[in-house]
Design a protein around this motif. Structure first.
Motif, PDB file in Angstrom:
ATOM      1  N   ILE A 123       0.865  -1.185   0.000  1.00 16.11           N
ATOM      2  CA  ILE A 123       0.000   0.000   0.000  1.00 16.11           C
ATOM      3  C   ILE A 123       0.899   1.232   0.000  1.00 16.11           C
ATOM      4  CG2 ILE A 123      -1.826   1.253   1.189  1.00 16.11           C
ATOM      5  CD1 ILE A 123      -2.566  -1.417   2.540  1.00 16.11           C
ATOM      6  N   LEU A 124       0.847   2.019  -1.109  1.00 11.45           N
ATOM      7  CA  LEU A 124       1.656   3.228  -1.231  1.00 11.45           C
ATOM      8  C   LEU A 124       0.823   4.410  -0.729  1.00 11.45           C
ATOM      9  CD1 LEU A 124       4.078   4.870  -2.218  1.00 11.45           C
ATOM     10  CD2 LEU A 124       3.087   4.838  -4.522  1.00 11.45           C
ATOM     11  N   HIS A 125       1.176   4.947   0.472  1.00 10.99           N
ATOM     12  CA  HIS A 125       0.422   6.044   1.060  1.00 10.99           C
ATOM     13  C   HIS A 125       1.268   7.293   1.245  1.00 10.99           C
ATOM     14  CE1 HIS A 125       2.644   4.490   4.418  1.00 10.99           C
ATOM     15  NE2 HIS A 125       1.945   3.350   4.402  1.00 10.99           N
ATOM     16  N   GLY A 126       2.568   7.195   1.007  1.00 10.54           N
ATOM     17  CA  GLY A 126       3.448   8.329   1.175  1.00 10.54           C
ATOM     18  C   GLY A 126       3.794   8.568   2.629  1.00 10.54           C
ATOM     19  N   LYS A 127       4.728   9.461   2.850  1.00 10.83           N
ATOM     20  CA  LYS A 127       5.184   9.734   4.214  1.00 10.83           C
ATOM     21  C   LYS A 127       4.424  10.922   4.798  1.00 10.83           C
ATOM     22  CE  LYS A 127       9.767   7.850   3.241  1.00 10.83           C
ATOM     23  NZ  LYS A 127      11.212   8.116   3.153  1.00 10.83           N
ATOM     24  N   GLY A 128       4.658  12.117   4.279  1.00 16.68           N
ATOM     25  CA  GLY A 128       3.949  13.301   4.767  1.00 16.68           C
ATOM     26  C   GLY A 128       4.013  13.429   6.280  1.00 16.68           C
ATOM     27  N   ASP A 129       2.822  13.730   6.869  1.00 12.59           N
ATOM     28  CA  ASP A 129       2.749  13.837   8.337  1.00 12.59           C
ATOM     29  C   ASP A 129       2.464  12.487   8.984  1.00 12.59           C
ATOM     30  OD1 ASP A 129       1.047  16.989   7.942  1.00 12.59           O
ATOM     31  OD2 ASP A 129       3.194  16.570   8.182  1.00 12.59           O
ATOM     32  N   GLY A 130       2.262  11.446   8.196  1.00 11.04           N
ATOM     33  CA  GLY A 130       2.030  10.107   8.740  1.00 11.04           C
ATOM     34  C   GLY A 130       0.604   9.844   9.142  1.00 11.04           C
ATOM     35  N   ILE A 131      -0.319  10.784   8.868  1.00  8.87           N
ATOM     36  CA  ILE A 131      -1.718  10.613   9.299  1.00  8.87           C
ATOM     37  C   ILE A 131      -2.380   9.490   8.523  1.00  8.87           C
ATOM     38  CG2 ILE A 131      -3.971  11.736   9.466  1.00  8.87           C
ATOM     39  CD1 ILE A 131      -2.468  14.401   9.798  1.00  8.87           C
ATOM     40  N   LEU A 132      -2.258   9.533   7.181  1.00 12.44           N
ATOM     41  CA  LEU A 132      -2.891   8.506   6.359  1.00 12.44           C
ATOM     42  C   LEU A 132      -2.278   7.139   6.643  1.00 12.44           C
ATOM     43  CD1 LEU A 132      -4.910   7.874   4.135  1.00 12.44           C
ATOM     44  CD2 LEU A 132      -3.149   8.400   2.434  1.00 12.44           C
ATOM     45  N   ARG A 133      -0.978   7.107   6.902  1.00 17.81           N
ATOM     46  CA  ARG A 133      -0.297   5.835   7.219  1.00 17.81           C
ATOM     47  C   ARG A 133      -0.865   5.231   8.503  1.00 17.81           C
ATOM     48  NH1 ARG A 133       4.151   5.139  10.592  1.00 17.81           N
ATOM     49  NH2 ARG A 133       5.479   3.316  10.160  1.00 17.81           N
ATOM     50  N   GLN A 134      -1.088   6.094   9.512  1.00 23.41           N
ATOM     51  CA  GLN A 134      -1.585   5.603  10.793  1.00 23.41           C
ATOM     52  C   GLN A 134      -3.028   5.113  10.677  1.00 23.41           C
ATOM     53  OE1 GLN A 134       0.362   5.240  13.495  1.00 23.41           O
ATOM     54  NE2 GLN A 134      -1.385   4.096  14.346  1.00 23.41           N
ATOM     55  N   LEU A 135      -3.858   5.826   9.920  1.00 21.96           N
ATOM     56  CA  LEU A 135      -5.253   5.403   9.735  1.00 21.96           C
ATOM     57  C   LEU A 135      -5.320   4.029   9.076  1.00 21.96           C
ATOM     58  CD1 LEU A 135      -6.944   8.728   8.537  1.00 21.96           C
ATOM     59  CD2 LEU A 135      -7.408   7.491  10.673  1.00 21.96           C
ATOM     60  N   ILE A 136      -4.490   3.838   8.024  1.00 26.60           N
ATOM     61  CA  ILE A 136      -4.490   2.550   7.319  1.00 26.60           C
ATOM     62  C   ILE A 136      -4.037   1.433   8.252  1.00 26.60           C
ATOM     63  CG2 ILE A 136      -3.344   1.267   5.462  1.00 26.60           C
ATOM     64  CD1 ILE A 136      -3.381   3.868   3.835  1.00 26.60           C
TER      65      ILE A 136
ATOM     66  N   ARG B  79      13.362   0.627  -1.174  1.00 25.14           N
ATOM     67  CA  ARG B  79      12.197   0.500  -2.050  1.00 25.14           C
ATOM     68  C   ARG B  79      11.027   1.374  -1.578  1.00 25.14           C
ATOM     69  NH1 ARG B  79      14.124  -4.852  -1.848  1.00 25.14           N
ATOM     70  NH2 ARG B  79      12.628  -5.432  -0.234  1.00 25.14           N
ATOM     71  N   GLY B  80      11.272   2.331  -0.702  1.00 19.82           N
ATOM     72  CA  GLY B  80      10.201   3.238  -0.306  1.00 19.82           C
ATOM     73  C   GLY B  80      10.089   3.468   1.183  1.00 19.82           C
ATOM     74  N   GLY B  81      10.586   2.553   2.002  1.00 21.95           N
ATOM     75  CA  GLY B  81      10.613   2.717   3.440  1.00 21.95           C
ATOM     76  C   GLY B  81       9.243   2.949   4.046  1.00 21.95           C
ATOM     77  N   ALA B  82       9.131   3.992   4.881  1.00 16.20           N
ATOM     78  CA  ALA B  82       7.890   4.271   5.621  1.00 16.20           C
ATOM     79  C   ALA B  82       6.774   4.767   4.731  1.00 16.20           C
ATOM     80  CB  ALA B  82       8.179   5.295   6.728  1.00 16.20           C
ATOM     81  N   GLY B  83       7.067   5.073   3.458  1.00 11.25           N
ATOM     82  CA  GLY B  83       6.014   5.532   2.549  1.00 11.25           C
ATOM     83  C   GLY B  83       5.176   4.396   2.008  1.00 11.25           C
ATOM     84  N   ILE B  84       5.574   3.124   2.247  1.00 13.92           N
ATOM     85  CA  ILE B  84       4.849   1.959   1.751  1.00 13.92           C
ATOM     86  C   ILE B  84       4.666   0.972   2.897  1.00 13.92           C
ATOM     87  CG2 ILE B  84       4.889   0.011   0.139  1.00 13.92           C
ATOM     88  CD1 ILE B  84       6.616   1.715  -1.697  1.00 13.92           C
ATOM     89  N   THR B  85       3.443   0.457   3.037  1.00  9.93           N
ATOM     90  CA  THR B  85       3.165  -0.579   4.036  1.00  9.93           C
ATOM     91  C   THR B  85       3.004  -1.916   3.321  1.00  9.93           C
ATOM     92  OG1 THR B  85       2.097   0.939   5.560  1.00  9.93           O
ATOM     93  CG2 THR B  85       1.541  -1.399   5.764  1.00  9.93           C
ATOM     94  N   VAL B  86       3.786  -2.938   3.783  1.00  8.47           N
ATOM     95  CA  VAL B  86       3.710  -4.290   3.221  1.00  8.47           C
ATOM     96  C   VAL B  86       2.806  -5.123   4.133  1.00  8.47           C
ATOM     97  CG1 VAL B  86       4.987  -6.333   2.519  1.00  8.47           C
ATOM     98  CG2 VAL B  86       6.015  -4.054   2.262  1.00  8.47           C
ATOM     99  N   VAL B  87       1.731  -5.668   3.606  1.00  9.69           N
ATOM    100  CA  VAL B  87       0.753  -6.429   4.380  1.00  9.69           C
ATOM    101  C   VAL B  87       0.917  -7.911   4.063  1.00  9.69           C
ATOM    102  CG1 VAL B  87      -1.690  -6.749   4.904  1.00  9.69           C
ATOM    103  CG2 VAL B  87      -0.834  -4.470   4.270  1.00  9.69           C
ATOM    104  N   GLN B  88       1.083  -8.748   5.108  1.00  5.95           N
ATOM    105  CA  GLN B  88       1.211 -10.196   4.966  1.00  5.95           C
ATOM    106  C   GLN B  88      -0.089 -10.843   5.415  1.00  5.95           C
ATOM    107  OE1 GLN B  88       3.848 -11.828   3.812  1.00  5.95           O
ATOM    108  NE2 GLN B  88       5.290 -10.083   3.650  1.00  5.95           N
ATOM    109  N   PHE B  89      -0.510 -11.903   4.686  1.00  2.00           N
ATOM    110  CA  PHE B  89      -1.724 -12.628   5.039  1.00  2.00           C
ATOM    111  C   PHE B  89      -1.352 -13.995   5.572  1.00  2.00           C
ATOM    112  CE2 PHE B  89      -4.352  -9.446   3.322  1.00  2.00           C
ATOM    113  CZ  PHE B  89      -3.773  -8.987   2.145  1.00  2.00           C
ATOM    114  N   GLY B  90      -2.177 -14.484   6.520  1.00  2.00           N
ATOM    115  CA  GLY B  90      -1.938 -15.788   7.108  1.00  2.00           C
ATOM    116  C   GLY B  90      -2.268 -16.910   6.140  1.00  2.00           C
TER     117      GLY B  90
END
Length: 813
Positions: free
Chosen positions: A768-781, A801-812
């Motif tokens: 999920i590419l949400h960007g860094k910015g102030d981190g608000i959108l990252r925290q909501l997601i 490859r993007g660091g904190a601007g991208i969240t990698v989600v793993q599924f069980g």
């Protein structure tokens, strides 16, 4: 002016012989070759015109028995023959349908190569008789050269001796006088050298003496030169006798060269005055557009001015044009332009008019321009005009063209106007065509009320008080006498007194006439603008309709190609999945081999995603262009919009029950396999697809009524993996999403849809590419991910490859 473009005298004589032709065939026969040569001259082709020589006298002399051609005449004939050969080769090297008129001229010309070959054996390239023109000539010239060498050696010896004795200065050598070798000797020593005195200097101080030792040798050389001349004459006489039977053909060949020269001269003059070949009318008539007087054009060209073009029509409805208007307004120039261009055309010359112009053919042209008064014949100006009118009335017919300047002037206006009106009526009754200029009001009235005669006016700018030199047909023109007089500075009381004398009615008539012409000109311009706007609109509509049809065809092709590519990708994906399953089974599900197989499958999915993205982008661009064209066309054609709406608007359908309930079979938007609703949770529903359950928003679900909307077997393409149902959706799934710039609710909606899709296709992770910015959108997601029971873990992407601007989600599992 045309003759200046000729290369030699025979061509100039043909130009001088041009005369008025009265046959359509003759005129076309003259215009065709000139127009073709104009195209040759304006193109990149190099026409051979370098050696045109007048050989008529030589050929005429050769016809006399015993006569012979001189060396220079023979050289000129050789040049002409070579030019004819090059011209014929020029046309033979081109296509049969290229320059057909000029090619036709070459068919009657016969080439005699042996004549040129014989001349080549007699003369060298410099036009001199060759040494080997005959064995006798070669022998004579050898002897001449031998004796000349002896004379040179002997003269050098004698000069050195004279210099040593002091009789001749050191810097002076032997020379020639009257073709004899001499030594310049000081007059005081002239008795010291024996020989013949041939000349002396102007001062008398130097005497030119031919030494006695070389006199005999010089005499022998002179005798050999006479023998050389006799042998050359014999060679030339034999050649002249040999070509005498072919003199008629050689003369015709020379005439062909002259004709080409005359055609070329007319073509060059046509280019100079921007002339073209107009269309030919079947009947005597004139329909000219943008016609200009050629001499006026050339004169104005030097000063950078433009000639106002003339538009003119003489036809059955309006055979005679009566032009009125102010003095110096261009009436006479207009009249002369008509006469000159018509005469040029009927003499076989191209004319400076517009492409759409048409010329008729007249049997005769009658002209009365200028003053022909004569003291010898006791003729006044008016008498000379009447003599011409008498001749016109007697000889003019329905296929004649009459040109009369200042019609009716030269005598008392009322009587002269009456006579002119009667003459005009008589000429009109004979069906004659013509252009006449006048200032008489009664003639303007007569033209307005008579069939076959139309008024014309030379326009005048009464604000700037200057002529516009533009002819307008349909209304008479004003003479602007009072306005011109006022501009010149005539006293106002004189003009006022003149107005009272002529009468207010006449003044008002002239004023109203000007007003009518002004208003007509204004509305003509408005109408022309409207006509041009309508034409542009029609062209634009036609263009858009064509592009719309082409875009529709292209869209269908793109859709068909996209479907084909999708089917191929689906088949390939199925094969890849089957291979992966087989590898996993064969390896007994060992972790390393399973991971390797999964990597291969992931790599394949990346390739498929790239291909899919490119195809989607291409289709989107083409479809966007199509819609833009449709919208532009609808703006121009409201009726098209209505038709489009009629096509897309069908009969109203019965409203179906779309309420989703537990147990309903439903379709998920963008997915073929149906699912069953297991439970409802607010705006979401839990849908089971086989053993797979997924949470889907209600707005994405479509209720399937029993017996309808069930996917056909043809649309299904799946591979069984346990109880899993794998469709083409799995192949097209993309495990990343960009939610930058979106509001929180939109972003969470997109993330929810991505997770649902991932679970459906069995993906192990998404990005999920949400960007860094102030981190608000990252925290909501991440807060949302924390509440999802299908998410095993989530973390930042690798820093490279993007660091904190991208969240990698793993599924069980």
């Amino acid at each position: 002016m045309v003759k200046d473009h000729c290369l030699f005298e025979p061509g100039r004589e043909l130009i001088e012989a041009l005369h008025m032709l009265q046959s359509d065939e003759e005129i076309e026969g003259q215009l065709g070759p000139v127009d073709e040569f104009r195209h040759i001259q304006t193109g990149d082709e190099d026409f051979p015109v370098h050696q045109f020589h007048d050989s008529r006298k030589a050929l005429k002399k050769a016809a006399v028995e015993g006569a012979f051609l001189e060396v220079d005449e023979l050289a000129g004939l050789a040049k002409s023959l070579e030019s004819v050969r090059l011209i014929i080769n020029f046309f033979q090297d081109r296509e049969e349908n290229e320059y057909p008129r000029l090619r036709e001229l070459t068919k009657s010309v016969k080439l005699y190569p042996f004549v040129s070959e014989r001349i080549g054996k007699i003369l060298n390239k410099h036009g001199q008789v060759r040494d080997n023109a005959s064995p006798e000539l070669q022998q004579v010239r050898r002897e001449i050269m031998a004796r000349q060498s002896s004379v040179t050696r002997l003269m050098n010896k004698l000069v050195k001796k004279a210099q040593s004795e002091g009789w001749v200065e050191e810097d002076i050598g032997a020379t020639f006088r009257n073709g004899r070798p001499v030594i310049p000797v000081s007059a005081s020593y002239k008795r010291s050298i024996g020989g013949l005195v041939h000349d002396e200097s102007t001062s008398g101080k130097t005497v030119f003496i031919e030494p006695a030792e070389v006199v005999e040798l010089s005499n022998e050389i002179r005798e050999l030169e006479y023998a050389e001349r006799r042998e050359i004459i014999r060679i030339l006489t034999v050649f002249t006798n040999d070509i005498r039977p072919y003199l008629e053909e050689l003369t015709a060949m020379h005439g062909f060269l002259a004709e080409i020269d005359a055609i070329r001269a007319r073509a060059l003059f046509a280019i100079r005055i921007r002339a073209i070949r107009p269309k030919l009318s079947e009947s005597p008539s004139i329909e000219w557009f943008d016609a200009i007087h050629p001499l006026l054009f050339l004169s104005f060209q030097k000063s950078g001015r433009e000639v106002v073009p003339l538009n003119l029509a003489l036809n059955v409805e309006g055979r005679m044009l009566l032009i009125s208007g102010p003095n110096a307004g261009g009436k006479s120039v207009c009249l002369q332009t008509v006469g000159l261009l018509q005469y040029m055309f009927q003499c076989g010359m191209l004319v400076p008019v517009g492409e759409a112009s048409r010329f008729g053919v007249f049997s005769s042209i009658f002209i009365d321009i200028g003053d022909e008064q004569s003291i010898d014949n006791d003729l006044s100006t008016y008498s000379s005009h009447l003599v011409n009118m008498k001749y016109f009335l007697k000889h003019a017919s329905a296929d004649s063209l009459i040109l009369i300047d200042e019609f009716g002037t030269g005598t008392e206006p009322m009587l002269g106007g009456a006579i002119a009106e009667s003459i005009l009526e008589n000429l009109n009754g004979a069906g004659t065509y013509g252009v006449l200029t006048t200032h008489y009001t009664n003639l303007k009235h007569f033209a307005a009320s008579s069939e076959g005669i139309v008024n014309g006016a030379m326009l005048f700018d009464n604000h700037k008080m200057q002529p516009l030199y533009e002819l307008q047909i349909g209304k008479p023109g004003s003479s602007f006498a009072f306005e011109i007089a006022r501009k010149i500075g005539l006293p106002e009381e004189v003009l006022q007194h003149a107005s009272e004398k002529v009468g207010q009615d006449h003044i008002d008539f002239d004023k109203h006439l000007r007003d009518v012409l002004r208003d007509k000109k204004y509305w003509e311009r408005k109408r022309q603008k409207i006509r041009l706007s309508e034409k542009k609109l029609e062209d634009l509509m036609l263009k858009y309709e064509q592009e719309l049809g082409e875009s529709e065809k292209k869209r269908k092709v793109l859709i068909a190609e996209a479907k084909k590519q999708a089917e191929e990708m689906l088949a390939q994906a199925n094969r890849k999945i089957e291979n992966t399953i087989r590898e996993i089974k064969e390896s007994n599900a060992e972790k390393e081999q399973t991971r390797e197989a999964r990597k291969k499958l992931e790599a394949f999915r990346e390739v498929v995603n790239k291909d899919e993205t490119a195809a989607e982008n291409e289709l989107a661009r083409e479809y966007k262009k199509l819609k833009e064209r449709e919208e532009e066309l609808k703006k121009i054609r409201p009726d098209l919009r209505k038709k489009t709406q009629q096509k897309t608007t069908g009969k109203p359908k019965k409203e179906a029950d779309t309420t989703i309930r537990v147990g309903d079979t439903v379709h998920v938007e963008g997915q073929d396999p149906p699912g069953e609703v297991m439970e409802l949770r607010g705006n979401n529903a839990v849908v089971a697809f086989g053993n797979l359950k997924s949470r889907v928003k209600l707005v994405k679900l479509t209720r399937i009524e029993s017996g309808r909307d069930k996917p056909s077997a043809e649309k299904k393409s799946s591979v069984n993996l346990g109880d899993w149902n794998v469709s083409k959706r799995r192949v097209l799934f993309r495990p990343e999403i960009d939610v930058r710039g979106k509001r929180a609710d939109e972003a969470l909606q997109k993330v929810t849809e991505l997770i649902d899709e991932a679970i459906m296709v069995g993906a192990s992770e998404v990005h999920i590419l949400h960007g860094k910015g102030d981190g608000i959108l990252r925290q909501l997601i991440r807060d949302f991910l924390q509440t999802s029971d299908v998410v095993d873990s989530y973390a930042d992407e690798h820093v490279e490859r993007g660091g904190a601007g991208i969240t990698v989600v793993q599924f069980g599992p």
